[in-house]
Design a protein around this motif. Structure first.
Motif, short mmCIF file in Angstrom:
data_model
loop_
_atom_site.label_atom_id
_atom_site.label_comp_id
_atom_site.label_asym_id
_atom_site.label_seq_id
_atom_site.Cartn_x
_atom_site.Cartn_y
_atom_site.Cartn_z
N THR A 125 0.85 -1.25 0.01
CA THR A 125 0.17 -0.16 0.09
C THR A 125 1.04 1.15 -0.11
O THR A 125 1.83 1.57 0.77
N ASP A 126 0.54 2.32 -1.08
CA ASP A 126 1.32 3.24 -1.37
C ASP A 126 1.08 4.21 0.15
O ASP A 126 -0.12 4.42 0.46
N VAL A 127 1.89 4.95 0.72
CA VAL A 127 1.92 5.92 2.06
C VAL A 127 2.35 7.22 1.48
O VAL A 127 3.66 7.23 1.33
N ASN A 128 1.58 8.12 1.04
CA ASN A 128 2.23 9.37 0.53
C ASN A 128 2.50 10.44 1.82
O ASN A 128 1.86 10.20 2.79
N GLY A 129 3.60 10.99 1.81
CA GLY A 129 4.06 11.86 2.83
C GLY A 129 5.69 11.91 2.83
O GLY A 129 6.18 10.71 2.47
N PHE A 130 6.14 12.71 3.62
CA PHE A 130 7.55 12.84 3.62
C PHE A 130 8.20 11.97 4.45
O PHE A 130 7.65 11.40 5.58
N ASP A 131 9.34 11.02 4.06
CA ASP A 131 10.18 10.02 4.72
C ASP A 131 11.42 10.23 4.34
O ASP A 131 11.78 10.65 3.37
N ALA A 132 12.40 9.82 5.34
CA ALA A 132 13.91 9.78 4.84
C ALA A 132 14.67 8.87 5.60
O ALA A 132 14.19 8.39 6.73
N PHE A 133 15.64 8.37 5.01
CA PHE A 133 16.65 7.60 5.82
C PHE A 133 18.15 8.17 5.62
O PHE A 133 18.44 8.61 4.58
N ARG A 134 19.25 7.51 6.30
CA ARG A 134 20.39 8.27 6.24
C ARG A 134 21.41 7.19 6.42
O ARG A 134 21.23 6.16 7.34
N THR A 135 22.50 7.10 5.62
CA THR A 135 23.60 6.01 5.50
C THR A 135 24.74 6.59 5.41
O THR A 135 24.97 7.83 5.14
N TYR A 136 25.67 5.68 5.78
CA TYR A 136 27.09 6.32 5.61
C TYR A 136 28.03 5.13 5.26
O TYR A 136 27.79 3.81 5.65
N ASN A 137 29.44 5.56 4.60
CA ASN A 137 30.08 4.31 4.37
C ASN A 137 31.59 4.87 4.34
O ASN A 137 31.76 6.13 4.12
N VAL A 138 32.39 4.16 4.44
CA VAL A 138 34.05 4.28 4.51
C VAL A 138 34.66 3.57 3.44
O VAL A 138 34.49 2.27 3.12
N SER A 139 35.73 4.20 2.81
CA SER A 139 36.43 3.49 1.77
C SER A 139 37.80 4.18 1.90
O SER A 139 38.33 5.41 2.24
N ASN A 140 38.69 3.19 1.68
CA ASN A 140 40.16 3.49 1.81
C ASN A 140 40.94 3.10 0.54
O ASN A 140 40.45 1.76 0.01
N SER A 141 41.95 3.22 -0.07
CA SER A 141 43.00 2.86 -1.10
C SER A 141 44.36 3.28 -0.87
O SER A 141 44.79 4.02 -0.50
N ILE A 142 45.19 2.34 -1.49
CA ILE A 142 46.53 2.62 -1.45
C ILE A 142 47.15 1.93 -2.76
O ILE A 142 46.45 0.75 -3.34
N GLY A 143 48.16 2.72 -3.45
CA GLY A 143 48.45 2.19 -4.67
C GLY A 143 49.95 2.89 -5.05
O GLY A 143 50.11 3.77 -4.44
N THR A 144 50.59 2.37 -5.96
CA THR A 144 51.67 2.75 -6.52
C THR A 144 52.11 2.66 -7.91
O THR A 144 51.14 1.86 -8.41
N THR A 145 52.96 3.07 -8.54
CA THR A 145 53.28 2.65 -9.93
C THR A 145 55.03 2.06 -9.81
O THR A 145 55.79 2.75 -9.36
#
Length: 908
Positions: A547-567
């Motif tokens: 059933t559709d529910v009309n109205g404002f709603d929100a969710f919040r997420t986060y993530n972390v990423s790292n990288s290391i490299g060389t040539t």
């Protein structure tokens, strides 16, 4: 009477004559005392010599340093009893400039100036050059003609110019007072027209009457390959040509094609007018008139062409084509196409009726008009079957295309600190096979430029803290998913999805142990929805419903990423005396890590059956534009290694001292991943891809393969057992593909791109045939590399040609099927048998289906001012042939014969 010498470049003579013989006596004395030089040009010698007396002439110098003169005669004034009476004007009203190589002869009694050999005369806005010119300023007339050389050949033909109009006759007689003239064998150009007439009468500055005229668009007016001959012509330069009975002559042979009268517009600007339709016949729709209509030259900035087709079985089509432009502002064009197609006849079992349409719009804005604001549009939408069924499109590349796409965007920038960018974009993507349409109306994007809160205003940003940066991005969408049948109807907006996504990336990069580059980032996302769902079990219908529910709603997420490299650089030297001096290998290894926690707080439960025993989880944000929060946390590693190989070799050109660099492999990439959060099947399949260019970069070769370390069971599902432990190899190849594109030509001429075919969604090359626009057949199917050649060759010992090959093969073994699922070769080739004869072919072969793919044969003959071509698709769903011969020039584009057999397409 007053005599004076001028200090200007030319000597001037100013006459105020009386009605006595004293005038002639003084004039003769003036000639004897003032003097004249031996020849005439624009530079007067330091010491003037007397002009010749009556019937005398001056001979030209042996050098090319010519001299010249000017002559001015003003009003006559007679004094009687102290009163001055103003008589009529003299015969000349301005300066006369002249020069000649051989001699300039003056006859003051007859008031004649005769110029011989290289004669030039300039008076008011007239310019006249000829072998001989006679200027009679008593009769107010000018005569000009040719000279004969020592062999008796006529040379130095007259060239008469007034303003922008130029006439090149055999001889001319011109009255500069009445503006009337008689011209023999005149030649003139007006736009694309070239006109030659036996006798031309110039009535005034704007009207010419011609007798025995022939007009053509051929570049050789004296010996044209074709022309229209008429006995009477009214010619208004820059406006029109009206002719009497006219006959078409080809290769000096009169044809039975004749007109009682004709009208040709001659303006340099666009003119409104009727567009003559083409006559044709098809088996399913009967006789037809195609591409007839009217062209409206609305203004210098925009125009409109209304075209239509009509078939005797009731089918019809309408097209509206408009181009617009404003200098330094914008330019674009709009094409609206609608066709009502009837198949067979009413009452027959195969009778059907359908309507199709297509809308194309392209718009580009000149960046100079406002550098902070941009607007562009590229629209191609309409019926999914338009290019398969249209009566006015013959382009298989467009027919085989599965996707139509459009984009309209506006963007602007605010010069604040930090800078703010805002854009609005409307997009459209349409699958012509499934007839599914995805649209965003619109997409809002806003961003704030990257900020470095810990970096100094001046100086380099080095280190972990100084490189910390963040920015803000906003994306809002109104996404619509519909079908072809509901397009532009109210139902398409019923299930529209609206959402906003806010993201704030915080990142930094720094060096570790001098040679390793590291980066880390934290991404925060917040999503707003205006509609969510509530899931429950309906006991009445015994099923789960949302059933559709009309109205404002929100969710919040986060993530972390790292990288290391060389040539890593490695060089293998083979010696300076070797053909291959060295090979350079560049490796770029990198390791990445990503982490995202579980956001199970956004999940609810529902009973999946009527008993309430089966409880399942769901999130109310399912089906949203920007997805839903993840319930399971992820923690994974990624590994990649990219490689490039190049060699230094001795150049074959012995004059060069430096070795030549050759790319062996543009790229060779390995990538895989490891999921630390998974309980089983932690290793991801390894992806191997690469590409290189061979044969002086004429051949592009790309390949890719997927290697899975896990085994599969009897049902073809992956199991948590390494393939090598299951009695197999280290990796199991699940898929592989390779593509080869090879383009080579005998010359380096630039190939013309199939721009309209690409705009319709096809290709820019001719692998799937050349694009044929049935509304304008004057455009060549081939490249135009031979147009600049002035001499037509009957035989060419070197044949120019070009060849384009495309090969593709795909291997699949995901479930031990071990088979080639795709294997095809496409070929297109073009050559010129002579400078004027061109042939081409596009074809291919499918080795899996064991059949010839789309095949097209092209033949064209350049007939100088005319063009003839033949286009044939011998078999398949798009069988077609067409023959065209017509004049290239747009002013005579209706002079043509266009015969073709349209494909009898199946309406679906």
């Amino acid at each position: 009477m007053a005599l004076q010498k001028s200090s200007h470049i030319f000597t001037k003579i100013v006459f105020k004559p009386l009605r006595t013989n004293l005038f002639y006596i003084v004039l003769l004395a003036y000639f004897l005392t003032i003097g004249s030089s031996k020849s005439y040009s624009q530079e007067l010698p330091k010491e003037s010599k007397p002009f010749p007396a009556n019937n005398q002439q001056t001979k030209a110098k042996e050098t090319s340093d010519l001299e010249g003169s000017e002559l001015v005669i003003k009003e006559k004034v007679t004094v009687i009893n102290g009163d001055s009476l103003k008589n009529k004007k003299g015969v000349l009203e301005g300066k006369v400039r002249y020069k000649a190589k051989n001699y300039a002869r003056f006859d003051n009694k007859k008031k004649l100036i005769t110029l011989n050999d290289g004669a030039e005369l300039y008076y008011q806005d007239y310019e006249l050059k000829a072998g001989i010119i006679v200027f009679d300023y008593q009769k107010e007339e000018v005569y000009a003609g040719r000279l004969k050389d020592s062999t008796g050949k006529y040379i130095q033909y007259p060239v008469f110019k007034q303003g922008s109009n130029v006439i090149e006759p055999d001889s001319i007689r011109f009255n500069y007072k009445t503006k009337k003239a008689l011209v023999w064998n005149s030649k003139t150009e007006q736009g694309e027209f070239r006109v030659k007439a036996e006798i031309t009468k110039k009535e005034n500055d704007s009207v010419y009457f011609m007798k025995g005229a022939r007009f053509t668009t051929s570049k050789n007016i004296d010996d044209p390959e074709y022309y229209f001959y008429t006995s009477r012509v009214k010619f208004v330069p820059g406006k029109k040509v009206v002719v009497g009975p006219t006959n078409l002559v080809i290769a000096n042979v009169p044809t039975p094609l004749a007109l009682p009268f004709a009208f040709f517009p001659m303006t340099e600007t666009s003119r409104s007018g009727v567009i003559i339709p083409n006559y044709n016949y098809t088996n399913q729709r009967g006789y037809t008139l195609q591409n007839g209509g009217y062209y409206f030259a609305l203004s210098d900035n925009y125009d409109l062409a209304v075209l239509g087709d009509y078939y005797t079985n009731g089918s019809y089509g309408l097209r509206f084509e408009s181009s617009y432009a404003k200098k330094y502002k914008f330019s674009g064009n709009v094409n609206l196409r609608y066709e009502n197609l009837i198949n067979s006849e009413r009452g027959y079992p195969d009778y059907s009726k359908t309507t199709i349409y297509n809308i194309q719009w392209s718009h580009s804005k000149d960046s100079k008009s406002n550098p902070n604001s941009r607007f562009s549009a590229s629209v191609n939408l309409g019926s999914s079957r338009y290019f398969q069924q249209s009566l006015n499109q013959v382009n298989v590349g467009s027919n085989l295309n599965n996707t139509l796409s459009s984009s309209i965007s506006y963007s602007t920038s605010f010069e604040t600190v930090p800078k703010v960018n805002v854009s609005l974009t409307a997009t459209h993507s349409q699958n012509t096979q499934t007839q599914l349409i995805n649209m965003t109306l619109p997409t809002l994007q806003a961003s704030v430029d990257r900020m470095f809160p810990f970096a100094p205003k001046d100086g380099a940003k080095k280190g972990f803290f100084k490189n910390i940066n963040l920015q803000y991005n906003l994306r809002g969408e109104n996404r619509i998913t519909t079908t072809d049948s509901l397009f532009f109807k109210s139902e398409m907006f019923r299930d529209a999805l609206v959402g906003f996504q806010h993201s704030i990336p915080l990142s930094t990069n720094f060096k570790i142990f001098k040679y390793f580059s590291a980066s880390t980032s934290l991404n925060y996302n917040e999503v707003w929805y205006l509609k969510t769902i509530k899931r429950s079990f309906d006991l009445t219908e015994n099923k789960v419903i949302d059933t559709d529910v009309n109205g404002f709603d929100a969710f919040r997420t986060y993530n972390v990423s790292n990288s290391i490299g060389t040539t890593i650089y490695g060089t293998f030297n083979f010696g300076e005396d070797k053909r291959i001096k060295s090979i350079r290998h560049v490796m770029r290894p990198s390791i990445s890590h990503s982490y995202a926690p579980s956001f199970d707080k956004y999940y609810d439960t529902y009973a999946a059956d009527g008993s309430g025993n089966m409880i399942k989880e769901y999130t109310r944000f399912e089906g949203g534009i920007f997805g839903a929060p993840g319930k399971n946390y992820s923690n994974s590693l990624g590994f990649s290694l990219s490689n490039t190989f190049e060699a230094k070799v001795t150049d074959r050109d012995s004059t060069k001292t430096e070795p030549k660099k050759i790319m062996l492999l543009n790229n060779l990439n390995f990538s895989t991943g490891y999921d630390m959060a998974a309980d089983t099947l932690r290793w991801a399949p390894m992806r191997v891809s690469g590409g290189t260019q061979l044969f002086k970069q004429k051949m592009n070769l790309n390949f890719a393969t997927t290697l899975d370390p896990y085994a599969i069971d009897n049902n073809g599902r992956r199991i948590n057992t390494f393939n090598i432990d299951n009695g197999g190899s280290l990796f199991r190849m699940t898929s592989s593909n390779m593509t080869i594109n090879y383009a080579v030509a005998s010359t380096d001429f630039e190939k013309k791109e199939n721009k309209q075919g690409a705009k319709n969604g096809g290709r820019t090359d001719d692998l799937f045939g050349s694009n044929t626009d049935l509304s304008d057949r004057r455009e060549s199917q081939f490249t135009e590399e031979d147009e600049k050649k002035s001499v037509s060759e009957f035989y060419k010992y070197k044949l120019p040609w070009d060849l384009n090959l495309a090969y593709s093969i795909t291997y699949s073994n995901a479930r031990r099927e071990s088979k080639i699922t795709s294997n095809s070769l496409m070929v297109s080739a073009n050559t010129s048998l002579t400078t004027k004869w061109k042939v081409g072919v596009s074809t291919g072969y499918d080795f899996v289906q064991k059949g010839v793919t789309f095949t097209q044969l092209r033949l064209e003959r350049d007939l100088l001012s005319w063009r003839m071509d033949f286009n044939w698709v011998p078999f398949g769903d798009y069988t077609y042939w067409g023959f065209f011969i017509g004049i290239k020039a747009s002013v005579l584009s209706d002079i043509k014969w266009d015969k073709r057999s349209l494909p009898d397409r199946t309406l679906r």
